[in-house]
Structure formats: structure tokens, C-alpha cells
Write an enzyme that holds these catalytic residues in place. Structure first.
Site, PDB file in Angstrom:
ATOM      1  N   ASN A   1      -3.302   3.233  -8.647  1.00  0.00           N
ATOM      2  CA  ASN A   1      -3.101   4.431  -9.456  1.00  0.00           C
ATOM      3  C   ASN A   1      -1.619   4.738  -9.650  1.00  0.00           C
ATOM      4  O   ASN A   1      -0.783   4.360  -8.839  1.00  0.00           O
ATOM      5  CB  ASN A   1      -3.773   5.634  -8.776  1.00  0.00           C
ATOM      6  CG  ASN A   1      -3.213   5.882  -7.392  1.00  0.00           C
ATOM      7  OD1 ASN A   1      -3.624   5.225  -6.437  1.00  0.00           O
ATOM      8  ND2 ASN A   1      -2.264   6.797  -7.264  1.00  0.00           N
TER       9      ASN A   1
ATOM     10  N   ASP B   1      -7.132   9.144 -10.368  1.00  0.00           N
ATOM     11  CA  ASP B   1      -6.993   8.229  -9.223  1.00  0.00           C
ATOM     12  C   ASP B   1      -7.870   6.995  -9.388  1.00  0.00           C
ATOM     13  O   ASP B   1      -8.465   6.514  -8.430  1.00  0.00           O
ATOM     14  CB  ASP B   1      -7.313   8.951  -7.905  1.00  0.00           C
ATOM     15  CG  ASP B   1      -6.888   8.145  -6.676  1.00  0.00           C
ATOM     16  OD1 ASP B   1      -6.132   7.173  -6.839  1.00  0.00           O
ATOM     17  OD2 ASP B   1      -7.333   8.480  -5.567  1.00  0.00           O
TER      18      ASP B   1
ATOM     19  N   TRP C   1      -2.947  -3.429  -3.384  1.00  0.00           N
ATOM     20  CA  TRP C   1      -3.475  -3.331  -2.011  1.00  0.00           C
ATOM     21  C   TRP C   1      -4.784  -4.082  -1.808  1.00  0.00           C
ATOM     22  O   TRP C   1      -5.428  -3.938  -0.774  1.00  0.00           O
ATOM     23  CB  TRP C   1      -3.577  -1.873  -1.571  1.00  0.00           C
ATOM     24  CG  TRP C   1      -4.284  -0.908  -2.461  1.00  0.00           C
ATOM     25  CD1 TRP C   1      -3.754  -0.228  -3.511  1.00  0.00           C
ATOM     26  CD2 TRP C   1      -5.636  -0.465  -2.354  1.00  0.00           C
ATOM     27  NE1 TRP C   1      -4.698   0.605  -4.070  1.00  0.00           N
ATOM     28  CE2 TRP C   1      -5.859   0.478  -3.375  1.00  0.00           C
ATOM     29  CE3 TRP C   1      -6.692  -0.760  -1.482  1.00  0.00           C
ATOM     30  CZ2 TRP C   1      -7.086   1.117  -3.571  1.00  0.00           C
ATOM     31  CZ3 TRP C   1      -7.914  -0.126  -1.661  1.00  0.00           C
ATOM     32  CH2 TRP C   1      -8.093   0.803  -2.705  1.00  0.00           C
TER      33      TRP C   1
ATOM     34  N   ASP D   1      -7.628   3.664  -9.517  1.00  0.00           N
ATOM     35  CA  ASP D   1      -7.022   2.345  -9.293  1.00  0.00           C
ATOM     36  C   ASP D   1      -7.867   1.252  -9.960  1.00  0.00           C
ATOM     37  O   ASP D   1      -9.096   1.318  -9.949  1.00  0.00           O
ATOM     38  CB  ASP D   1      -6.997   2.002  -7.803  1.00  0.00           C
ATOM     39  CG  ASP D   1      -6.363   3.046  -6.935  1.00  0.00           C
ATOM     40  OD1 ASP D   1      -5.364   2.736  -6.290  1.00  0.00           O
ATOM     41  OD2 ASP D   1      -6.890   4.180  -6.866  1.00  0.00           O
TER      42      ASP D   1
ATOM     43  N   SER E   1       0.860  -1.177   0.000  1.00  0.00           N
ATOM     44  CA  SER E   1       0.000   0.000   0.000  1.00  0.00           C
ATOM     45  C   SER E   1       0.901   1.233   0.000  1.00  0.00           C
ATOM     46  O   SER E   1       2.061   1.170   0.397  1.00  0.00           O
ATOM     47  CB  SER E   1      -0.893   0.028   1.242  1.00  0.00           C
ATOM     48  OG  SER E   1      -1.863  -0.991   1.194  1.00  0.00           O
TER      49      SER E   1
ATOM     50  N   GLY F   1      -0.239   4.166  -2.370  1.00  0.00           N
ATOM     51  CA  GLY F   1      -0.504   4.771  -3.667  1.00  0.00           C
ATOM     52  C   GLY F   1      -0.488   6.279  -3.685  1.00  0.00           C
ATOM     53  O   GLY F   1      -0.277   6.883  -4.746  1.00  0.00           O
ATOM     54  N   GLU F   2      -0.706   6.895  -2.542  1.00  0.00           N
ATOM     55  CA  GLU F   2      -0.699   8.364  -2.494  1.00  0.00           C
ATOM     56  C   GLU F   2       0.646   8.901  -2.005  1.00  0.00           C
ATOM     57  O   GLU F   2       0.774  10.073  -1.665  1.00  0.00           O
ATOM     58  CB  GLU F   2      -1.831   8.858  -1.591  1.00  0.00           C
ATOM     59  CG  GLU F   2      -3.168   8.988  -2.306  1.00  0.00           C
ATOM     60  CD  GLU F   2      -3.684   7.702  -2.905  1.00  0.00           C
ATOM     61  OE1 GLU F   2      -3.939   6.758  -2.135  1.00  0.00           O
ATOM     62  OE2 GLU F   2      -3.810   7.616  -4.137  1.00  0.00           O
TER      63      GLU F   2
END
Lengths: 566, 153
Positions: free
Chosen positions: A278, A321, A260, A323, A207, A209-210
Site C-alpha cells: 500500500n 490499504d 513483503w 496492497d 516490510s 507499509g504502515e
């Protein structure tokens, strides 16, 4: 005069201060003979929910039919497990259940937020043991203090922690057997995925992604915890797919494509079907020109080697965004081995799972303005945050027309049941430099708090919508389909509903006191069917339903059953 | 420009570092900082005290040089009863600390990161009896991303 100190002794495990009957802190060894073969044939033992989706095919379908369209109106709570939380934890506002409870022969294993795992008596809800991993307060959460559950096999319970560890616990007493670190918290990595056991391996993903990490999938040996393989989802320069990234600079190194969510698996193709997250930065595509493989993709990974065999990218060069982490549900139709995938971008993809060829594509939400995808899969972007400082509004918002929460598929009806979110958002491109551990969005984003809708929608494998159960708010929790011709779903406003799987008619509901954002499962003990519903409103609600940010929190696991005497 | 000493002086001048002066309790994180001692075998040890009438842990921030096992000696010098609920892998560790008592806790913590603990009794919460344990270091090399070194803040 010096006074001797009173001896306060040694600090004890907090779990000791939760009374149990003698011997009640040890679970029967029900997991000891849970093997790969049993998981392969998981639906042949419908009393259990042995793996995240109920079976490797991702269908979230149980053949149990004791609870059916005729008697579901008498469904009632049988027991409630309330964990709550105490003390300062990371993401105190965001903790919530997101798990799918696993059940093996009367014992339930469920993960919570902040490193918690519990073994419960599946018949009574009484805690047998607990495990608590110490999670740093300052860990980068992506997104929220959440965890999607455990896997079980060969006497062990596997789960990941927010500080990117994967652990094996002894399923009888919750004690650590092995503990491996597989992500870098200083790079903004974390872990939320429910592991998947395949053969002699436990498979987990990253995890973050941001936070501009390079997403990966990892396999560990069940017995020893030894690392077996790692599959990066963004290629290095020179590797296949690297031509979809800028040839200069290090955009690839921060490229995203995290894994994730739990994948599905087909033993005949020997492939894992994994959705990737993303690209990073989420909304500023100019710094990463190209399609950005393998972000936003369905990726087929050889389970033995960890090598990518094929991919299908749902949103090339994503700047919304979107995903593609959503589950890939395996099904057969017209003698073809297919997979169904409801993407955040609003389209329902059906792909040949032997080779990745598109079989059909159709929109599953009313409002799609970001762009369009033709029947043959050609993607045209229309509205996106292109110019610095200029706001753009688009549908679906960054949580997607369907978030990570899962659709279900009933082989009995031949229908997919998908929780739909019809919500828009405004993004304004704001370029920033990349720095490890700092969020890397490349935009200011505000999700709509008005003019939203949701549904549980039923589609067949050809993409034809058969019915729609409409809701005033987006539907943000996983659907569950059963042999009783029922579809269960939770609402953000707290109601848990049972629908007729053939018509969408609502047959029953119960107000759980808090919103739903997890994955209910079903099982039976001593011939009695139960529905397990983790409840609680948290996580990144600012992303998927900010209009409910002020709702009560909750953190209960509610289990329903029919009355014992009719 | 504010130096660490100026910050301490200003907290003291305003009365934020003691009970019932500026605020009702004391502002969290205004106490002292201490470092754990590492033994030859890699295990760590430290002492944490609760001074009289301060409702704080001393040190209020304990720094471990790396993840691993740490043995704490917990001493309540106060004239009231407190407790501690401490982070540790496996389960949180609880100890009851009556007036003028001394106890022990063995913790296992991964690194790196900051962990909070407190005295979760009805009279203590919010007043300052919340401490931090900070674990330094990096994750193991095998857990790091295969990419060039990236900038940090």
C-alpha cells in the site's frame, strides 16, 4: 572474611539443553547440491518442497498423489513440533507461524517468529538444530512478530529477521555464514518475507507499509552476501513514475510499496513478478495526490539488473490499504504466458506476463463497495475516507478479499483455489504528521466483527467460478493443491480440511487446536507422503479477523500422513 | 514536572523498587542503569550483579554504545540460586548461577534496540529479575533508505 565465588563457568547455547542423540545436531548435507537448476525444475522432484511456493511459478501445487480423494479420510497426525515461546518478545500477542516449510531429502527447514529457524527430521519431527537471532523488543513490527520462511541453496539456509537482516546459515549445523543489514529499524523498516533464490542471488524485500518507508527489493550474492542490486518501488523525483506523486514535498519518500511477499519467476522472460504494498499514509490520499506508482502494483523486475520492465497497478491512488502483494501465479492458456493475481481489492487479475497487458479481470468476492473496475481495467473509486472525521464503511476491509496467504493452482484441473475473506471495515480519516518509526495510517480504523463470511473458491483462468466451499468465517490461510486431486486449507477456528479439487466437497478434517494463518506444504520421505501444517493464531488478527482476537494462540507444526499399514 | 530523581524518590516512597512492599515483587525497570565499557578492539565488557534479596539485576538496564560482541561477568551475591537466559545471535545463552557464584557470558547483538533477558526459573519470573540491554547507534549507512532526512518523534 571474604569467601571466594563459586565458578559458574561460561553461559552456553540454550539449544544444548535440548537432548540430542550423539551426532543428532548435524543435518546431512542435503542442501549442498541444491542448485538454481534444481530449483528451476523443482516439480521434477516432488518428494521435496525446494522453494517457497514449491516452484518458481507460484502454483503451490505438488504432483504427489499418494494421498488422494479415496483415502484422505484416513489421514492422521504423524508428528507435532511445538516450539512455543519464552520470555519478553516484541509482539508477544502477535507471534505465530506464517511459514511454508521447506523440505530437502528428508530434512525440513522452517522459520518461526522472533528470529527462530529450525532444521527438523522431516520423518520424525525431531529437532536437528536451531538458530535464534536476537530481536530487539522495540523493533517496529509490520505486522506482528511473524516470518514467512526460508530459502535453501548451495549448502545454505537463507532467512530474514524482524530487524531487517538477511542471513545465510550453514544448512548442516545452523551456524551463521553471513549476515547483512538491509533495512533501517529507526525508519520503521522490518522484514518478514521468505527469500527467493534465483541464479546466484537471494532476493528479499522490505516490510514497513504502515510506517511510511520507501519500499524496496534487494538481491544479495548467495556465496558472499555482497549486495547485488536494490530496486526501489517508489521513484525519486525525475524518475519514471514520479509524475504520479505530488511534485512538491516528500510524499514519495514515505510512499510505501513494500515488497513483503515472495515473488515468482519465469526463466524465459527473466522477470521476477513482485506484488507491492500500500501507499503511505494508508487512508489519507489527499497528502499524496496521483496514482502513486508503483504502490499496489504487479511489478516485473529484470532479475539480473533489478530494473523495472513493466507494471500493472491494481488500485491506483489506494485509500483502503489494498496492497497488491499477493502472489502472481504463472500459467499458460491459449498459447499465452499469463499470470493470475487475486488482489486485496476483490478482483482476480489475469495479465500477460510478457508485457503486463490485462487479459481478464473479474470479482472473486461477493461484496465490493469501495469502487468498481470494469472489464477493461478502468477503476472508479466510490466510497473512501475523504473528509476528516467522517467515518465510511467499505468492503473488502483493509485485510482484503484475500490477504497475503496464497491461492493455489492445479495444472491438472486448470483451476485456481483462493482463500476468500468477505469482511468490511470502517475508516475515519485522521490526518497526522509523518515521523519516522511512528505508525502512519492517516485514519482510525475498525474492522467488522460481525456479518462476515469466507470460502475456498475455485476459478478457471477465464475468471469463471466453478465451485465454492463456504465457511462461516473468512478463510485466512494459504491453499495447497496436490496431484491427488485435493485442495487443503486451514480455518481460523482450527479445522484443517481436505476438499475435492474438482467439486469442493469436504472429504476430511482435523481440529488443530488453533487457527491457521500460514502455508502448508507437502513432501515425501521413503515413498510416504506427508502434509506439513504450521498452526497458530496471531499476527495482525485485529486487521484480518478481529472477531477472533480472543481465540487461543497456539504455535505447533503438525504433520499428517496416511497410516503405514492399511 | 517530574525529574529522574523525583521518580526514584517516589518509587522508593511508594515501595515499588523493593520486594514485597507495595506490590509482591518489584516493578520491572526500577533498578539502576549502567554502561558497558568499550575496549580498543571494539569489543565491550560489563559486570552485572544480583544483590541480596533484591531479585533484580544490577544494572537492570545495561547500555552498549553500539552493536557487536560483549563479554559479561555475572555475579550472584544473593543467598538464593538464580540463572540468566540472555539474548545473543545464534542462540540464547543460558547460565546457572548458584548462591554466591560468578560466571561469564559472551553475547553478540545487532543494534540498535532494546533486548530483555531474565532468570527463567519458577521462583524468579515476575518478581523483578528481568533486565534490559540497550544497544545504541544507527544501522549501517548502506542499509538506510535513499531519501532526505525525515522527522523523528
Amino acid at each position: 572474611m571474604t569467601v571466594d565465588y563459586v565458578d559458574a563457568g561460561e553461559a552456553v547455547d540454550q539449544g544444548i539443553l535440548n537432548y540430542k542423540t550423539p551426532g543428532g545436531d548435524v543435518a546431512p548435507p542435503v542442501v549442498s547440491d541444491v542448485t538454481y537448476e534444481r530449483i528451476l525444475n523443482a516439480r521434477e522432484e516432488p518428494q521435496n518442497w525446494l522453494t517457497y511456493y514449491g516452484a518458481y511459478n507460484g502454483q503451490r501445487y505438488s504432483p504427489l498423489d499418494q494421498i488422494n480423494t479415496e483415502n484422505v479420510k484416513r489421514l492422521r497426525p504423524e508428528w507435532i513440533f511445538q516450539a512455543g515461546t519464552t520470555g519478553l518478545i516484541a509482539g508477544a500477542s502477535t507471534y505465530s507461524f506464517e511459514a511454508a516449510p521447506i523440505v530437502v531429502d528428508g530434512v525440513m527447514f522452517v522459520a518461526g517468529w522472533d528470529g527462530w529457524v529450525w532444521a527438523l527430521d522431516a520423518k520424525t519431527g525431531v529437532e536437528i538444530w536451531r538458530y535464534k537471532h536476537a530481536i530487539p523488543f522495540d523493533v517496529s513490527l509490520c505486522c506482528g512478530n511473524v516470518n514467512r520462511g526460508v530459502a535453501v541453496a548451495q549448502g545454505k539456509v537463507f532467512f530474514v529477521t524482524a530487524n531487517a537482516h538477511v542471513l545465510a546459515l550453514d544448512a548442516t549445523n545452523g551456524k551463521r555464514v553471513w549476515d547483512k543489514t538491509y533495512g533501517d529499524v529507526r525508519a520503521g523498516e522490518s522484514a518478514t518475507v521468505a527469500p527467493l533464490v534465483v541464479k546466484n542471488m537471494v532476493i528479499v524485500g522490505s516490510s514497513g507499509g504502515e510506517f511510511g518507508v520507501r519500499g524496496h527489493l534487494d538481491a544479495f550474492d548467495i556465496e558472499s552476501g555482497e549486495h547485488v542490486w536494490r530496486c526501489y518501488m517508489v521513484p525519486k523525483p525525475g524518475e519514471p513514475g514520479s509524475e504520479t506523486w505530488p511534485s512538491d514535498g516528500e510524499a514519495w519518500a514515505r510512499g510505501g510499496a513494500n515488497c513483503w511477499l515472495t515473488g515468482t519467476f519465469d526463466p524465459e522472460t527473466n522477470l521476477l513478478y513482485v506484488g507491492t504494498g500500500n501507499p503511505a499514509p494508508d487512508f489519507d490520499g489527499e497528502v499524496r495526490e496521483g496514482d502513486n506508482l508503483y504502490t499496489d502494483s504487479i511489478v516485473a523486475v529484470d532479475v539480473d539488473s533489478g530494473q523495472i520492465r513493466w507494471h500493472y497497478q491494481c488500485t491506483p491512488h489506494d485509500v483502503w490499504d489494498y496492497d497488491s502483494i499477493a502472489e502472481c501465479i504463472l500459467f499458460e492458456q491459449d498459447d499465452r504466458k499469463l499470470l493470475g493475481h487475486f488482489d486485496k481489492n476483490g478482483y482476480f487479475f489475469v495479465v500477460d506476463r510478457t508485457n503486463g497487458e490485462l487479459a481478464q479481470i473479474t470479482p472473486f468476492v461477493d461484496r465490493i463497495t469501495w469502487g468498481a473496475i470494469t472489464r477493461d481495467g478502468q477503476v472508479t473509486a466510490k466510497v473512501y475516507p475523504e473528509k476528516e472525521g467522517e467515518p465510511v464503511h467499505f468492503y473488502p476491509g483493509p485485510a482484503g478479499a484475500k490477504e497475503w496467504t496464497h491461492a493455489a493452482y492445479s495444472p491438472k484441473t486448470g483451476l485456481f483455489y483462493v482463500p476468500v475473506q468477505d469482511t468490511g471495515a470502517t475508516a475515519t480519516r485522521r490526518r497526522r504528521e509523518f515521523k519516522e518509526s511512528i505508525p502512519y495510517w492517516g485514519a482510525g480504523v475498525q474492522v467488522d466483527i460481525e456479518d462476515m463470511a469466507g470460502s475456498i473458491s475455485a476459478f478457471d483462468g477465464n475468471g469463471e467460478e466453478k465451485w465454492r466451499y463456504r465457511n462461516e468465517l473468512p478463510m485466512c490461510a494459504s491453499a495447497l493443491a496436490t496431484g491427488g486431486d485435493l485442495v487443503f486449507a486451514g480455518k481460523p477456528s482450527g479445522e484443517f480440511v481436505a476438499l475435492d479439487a474438482r467439486s469442493g466437497e469436504q472429504l476430511w478434517q482435523f481440529q488443530c487446536g488453533s487457527g491457521h494463518h500460514s502455508s502448508p506444504t507437502t513432501y515425501s520421505v521413503d515413498g510416504r507422503q506427508y502434509i506439513a501444517v504450521p498452526v497458530g493464531w496471531g499476527a495482525w488478527a485485529e486487521g484480518f479477523l478481529p472477531g477472533m482476537l480472543g481465540a487461543g494462540h497456539g504455535s505447533a507444526l503438525i504433520v499428517f500422513a496416511l497410516p503405514e499399514s492399511s | 514536572m517530574t525529574t529522574a530523581q523525583e521518580r526514584a524518590d517516589l518509587l522508593s516512597k511508594i515501595g515499588l523498587d523493593v520486594q514485597n512492599k507495595a506490590a509482591i515483587g518489584r516493578v520491572l525497570g526500577t533498578g539502576s542503569i549502567g554502561q558497558a565499557t568499550e575496549r580498543a578492539d571494539g569489543r565491550m565488557e560489563a559486570q552485572i550483579r544480583i544483590p541480596p534479596d533484591e531479585l533484580s539485576f544490577d544494572p537492570s538496564i545495561l547500555v552498549m554504545p553500539h552493536g557487536g560482541d560483549i563479554e559479561l561477568e555475572l555475579i550472584n551475591d544473593d543467598l538464593n540460586t538464580h540463572c540468566a537466559l540472555l539474548p545473543s545471535n545464534g542462540d540464547r545463552k543460558f547460565i546457572w548461577l548458584v548462591n554466591h557464584s560468578r560466571g561469564r557470558a559472551t553475547l553478540n547483538l545487532d543494534g540498535p534496540g532494546c533486548y530483555y533477558y531474565s532468570s527463567p526459573t519458577g521462583n524468579d519470573e515476575g518478581r523483578g529479575l528481568t533486565g534490559a540491554i540497550v544497544v545504541l547507534g544507527e544501522v549501517p549507512p548502506e542499509a538506510r533508505l535513499d531519501r532526505p532526512a525525515q522527522p523523528r518523534p
